[in-house]
Write a protein that holds these residues in place. Sequence first.
Motif, mmCIF file in Angstrom:
data_model
loop_
_atom_site.group_PDB
_atom_site.id
_atom_site.type_symbol
_atom_site.label_atom_id
_atom_site.label_comp_id
_atom_site.label_asym_id
_atom_site.label_seq_id
_atom_site.Cartn_x
_atom_site.Cartn_y
_atom_site.Cartn_z
ATOM 1 N N GLN A 15 0.612 -17.485 1.287
ATOM 2 C CA GLN A 15 1.735 -16.994 1.824
ATOM 3 C C GLN A 15 2.945 -16.291 1.203
ATOM 4 O O GLN A 15 3.498 -15.052 1.782
ATOM 5 C CB GLN A 15 2.696 -18.326 2.258
ATOM 6 N N ALA A 16 2.873 -16.251 -0.247
ATOM 7 C CA ALA A 16 3.319 -15.498 -1.020
ATOM 8 C C ALA A 16 2.860 -13.986 -0.816
ATOM 9 O O ALA A 16 3.462 -12.996 -0.705
ATOM 10 C CB ALA A 16 3.208 -15.887 -2.550
ATOM 11 N N ALA A 17 1.499 -13.759 -0.599
ATOM 12 C CA ALA A 17 0.736 -12.635 -0.514
ATOM 13 C C ALA A 17 1.228 -11.906 0.812
ATOM 14 O O ALA A 17 1.645 -10.746 0.944
ATOM 15 C CB ALA A 17 -0.619 -12.670 -0.284
ATOM 16 N N ARG A 18 1.329 -12.872 1.949
ATOM 17 C CA ARG A 18 1.772 -12.503 3.299
ATOM 18 C C ARG A 18 3.393 -11.604 3.217
ATOM 19 O O ARG A 18 3.438 -10.937 3.847
ATOM 20 C CB ARG A 18 1.734 -13.377 4.267
ATOM 21 N N ASP A 19 4.248 -12.468 2.309
ATOM 22 C CA ASP A 19 5.579 -12.100 2.155
ATOM 23 C C ASP A 19 5.745 -11.026 1.329
ATOM 24 O O ASP A 19 6.957 -10.649 1.081
ATOM 25 C CB ASP A 19 6.299 -13.316 1.812
ATOM 26 N N GLY A 20 4.654 -10.427 0.679
ATOM 27 C CA GLY A 20 4.798 -9.071 0.032
ATOM 28 C C GLY A 20 5.182 -9.375 -1.426
ATOM 29 O O GLY A 20 5.606 -8.572 -2.284
ATOM 30 N N HIS A 21 4.878 -10.533 -2.010
ATOM 31 C CA HIS A 21 5.533 -11.031 -3.341
ATOM 32 C C HIS A 21 4.335 -10.800 -4.538
ATOM 33 O O HIS A 21 4.616 -10.882 -5.657
ATOM 34 C CB HIS A 21 5.977 -12.629 -3.587
ATOM 35 N N GLY A 22 3.189 -10.489 -4.042
ATOM 36 C CA GLY A 22 2.248 -10.188 -4.814
ATOM 37 C C GLY A 22 0.646 -9.892 -4.395
ATOM 38 O O GLY A 22 0.806 -9.844 -3.177
ATOM 39 N N ARG A 31 2.844 -8.290 -8.951
ATOM 40 C CA ARG A 31 2.738 -9.712 -9.504
ATOM 41 C C ARG A 31 1.351 -10.354 -9.076
ATOM 42 O O ARG A 31 0.847 -10.070 -7.859
ATOM 43 C CB ARG A 31 3.658 -10.646 -9.075
ATOM 44 N N LEU A 32 0.437 -10.658 -9.867
ATOM 45 C CA LEU A 32 -0.898 -11.314 -9.690
ATOM 46 C C LEU A 32 -0.591 -12.748 -9.493
ATOM 47 O O LEU A 32 -0.283 -13.505 -10.007
ATOM 48 C CB LEU A 32 -1.895 -11.131 -10.828
ATOM 49 N N LEU A 33 -1.109 -13.076 -8.147
ATOM 50 C CA LEU A 33 -0.688 -14.637 -7.571
ATOM 51 C C LEU A 33 -1.962 -15.468 -8.075
ATOM 52 O O LEU A 33 -3.029 -14.906 -7.496
ATOM 53 C CB LEU A 33 -0.460 -14.465 -6.075
ATOM 54 N N LEU A 44 0.890 -1.290 0.057
ATOM 55 C CA LEU A 44 -0.157 0.041 0.036
ATOM 56 C C LEU A 44 0.932 1.210 -0.021
ATOM 57 O O LEU A 44 0.460 2.554 -0.245
ATOM 58 C CB LEU A 44 -1.000 0.069 1.228
ATOM 59 N N ARG A 45 2.338 1.073 0.273
ATOM 60 C CA ARG A 45 2.892 2.271 0.469
ATOM 61 C C ARG A 45 3.801 2.384 -0.839
ATOM 62 O O ARG A 45 4.146 1.589 -1.766
ATOM 63 C CB ARG A 45 3.860 2.034 1.389
ATOM 64 N N GLY A 46 4.332 3.739 -1.009
ATOM 65 C CA GLY A 46 5.241 3.994 -2.135
ATOM 66 C C GLY A 46 4.618 4.353 -3.220
ATOM 67 O O GLY A 46 3.256 4.499 -3.460
ATOM 68 N N PRO A 47 5.366 4.703 -4.273
ATOM 69 C CA PRO A 47 4.804 5.387 -5.537
ATOM 70 C C PRO A 47 3.872 4.150 -6.322
ATOM 71 O O PRO A 47 3.042 4.718 -7.119
ATOM 72 C CB PRO A 47 6.130 5.569 -6.726
ATOM 73 N N ASN A 48 4.263 2.863 -5.951
ATOM 74 C CA ASN A 48 3.247 1.816 -6.607
ATOM 75 C C ASN A 48 2.366 1.174 -5.666
ATOM 76 O O ASN A 48 1.905 0.282 -5.829
ATOM 77 C CB ASN A 48 4.354 0.725 -6.812
ATOM 78 N N GLY A 49 1.879 1.975 -4.674
ATOM 79 C CA GLY A 49 0.887 1.580 -3.744
ATOM 80 C C GLY A 49 -0.290 1.448 -4.213
ATOM 81 O O GLY A 49 -0.635 2.301 -5.319
ATOM 82 N N ILE A 50 -1.238 0.445 -3.861
ATOM 83 C CA ILE A 50 -2.393 0.235 -4.497
ATOM 84 C C ILE A 50 -3.432 1.059 -4.036
ATOM 85 O O ILE A 50 -3.706 0.985 -2.548
ATOM 86 C CB ILE A 50 -2.551 -1.443 -4.370
ATOM 87 N N ARG A 51 -3.807 1.849 -4.578
ATOM 88 C CA ARG A 51 -5.108 2.757 -4.278
ATOM 89 C C ARG A 51 -6.253 2.642 -5.068
ATOM 90 O O ARG A 51 -7.436 3.126 -4.585
ATOM 91 C CB ARG A 51 -4.655 4.233 -4.393
ATOM 92 N N GLU A 52 -6.248 2.272 -6.117
ATOM 93 C CA GLU A 52 -7.402 1.923 -7.113
ATOM 94 C C GLU A 52 -7.225 0.631 -7.982
ATOM 95 O O GLU A 52 -6.137 0.152 -7.990
ATOM 96 C CB GLU A 52 -7.404 3.286 -8.242
ATOM 97 N N PRO A 53 -8.097 0.032 -8.660
ATOM 98 C CA PRO A 53 -8.176 -1.123 -9.352
ATOM 99 C C PRO A 53 -6.788 -1.407 -10.229
ATOM 100 O O PRO A 53 -6.207 -2.382 -10.121
ATOM 101 C CB PRO A 53 -9.471 -1.263 -9.878
ATOM 102 N N ARG A 54 -6.594 -0.350 -11.179
ATOM 103 C CA ARG A 54 -5.646 -0.484 -12.079
ATOM 104 C C ARG A 54 -4.379 -0.726 -11.417
ATOM 105 O O ARG A 54 -3.201 -1.067 -12.042
ATOM 106 C CB ARG A 54 -5.616 0.470 -13.097
ATOM 107 N N ASP A 55 -4.124 -0.302 -10.017
ATOM 108 C CA ASP A 55 -2.830 -0.412 -9.346
ATOM 109 C C ASP A 55 -2.368 -1.759 -9.332
ATOM 110 O O ASP A 55 -1.116 -2.045 -8.973
ATOM 111 C CB ASP A 55 -2.802 0.347 -8.049
#
Length: 298
Positions: free
Chosen positions: A229-236, A192-194, A176-187
């Motif tokens: 687990q991949a989502a928890r670890d921040g991989h996507g 990576r989509l898991l 959710l953080r930084g310039p690539n943070g997810i704020r709207e659907p296209r983000d």
Amino acid sequence: MALPSLHSLRVFESVSRLGSIAAAAAELHVTSGAISQQLRALQLSLGLDLFEKRGRRLVVTDRGAALQKSVGLAMQHISESIRDISANAYSAADKAILTVSAPPVFGTTWLTARLFRFLDANPDIRMRMRTAIDFEEVDWREVDVAIVYGKPPWSGFWWRLLHSIHASPVCSPQLLRGPNGIREPRDVLRHRLLHEDDGDQWRRWLTEARVPHAVESDIYFDNFAMVLQAARDGHGVALTNDIISFRDLDEGRLVQPLTLGVAATRSYYCLCHEKGLANPAIGRFVDWLGDQASRPSS
């Protein structure tokens, strides 16, 4: 005045005896948030403050102490009655053995958290657990009751819907953080989509969100536990539902950056052979599953 629920009184009794929300949560096998919610609801329904905080402990007020005494005695009488009834009914009989199958992730995140309550309330039953995701994987020569991820009909079987599934994106809070943070659907396309499937579920979600896409991935999993687990670890970013991810969301390991959900083509069902419902142990268990599924996640 309507009586408070037995569940909220049990929560009150545990907190008042232990002096701690965390300790009561551990004793009742629920989250601290669920305990706090029950206490708030009970105090609002009674219009009374039942606790006051002293340091790290919660101490009952004078009115709380009066209620604690009554509820404690009632819980003791109920427990003693259940033990007596169970001992008389089953002292001369062997325990029934119930073999239950469930999808691995559903079993880990939802069923196991509740299963010991059933065993505590049914001391005449022993359980054996198996894992299988869909109907075809279940070994019905051994299994009495199965929870499957699929859709009926299943000839020769009785079934009951436990949970309809709506899948929404979840991810690590760091996404959710930084310039690539997810704020709207296209983000979500910046990450990576898991996938657990061939990408169909993500294509359906992106189409519903009106996001142009060409869903591809450099990795696909055949086990949803690995996806989480991949989502928890921040991989996507993963698509899941609050039945599977309630504890991760409640405890902050995962967050839901967007609320849009899409209906899954399959749902969680409880199944058994049609003739199996005549077995008292099977009947009790499937009724208990239905009752648990009808309750809010906790």
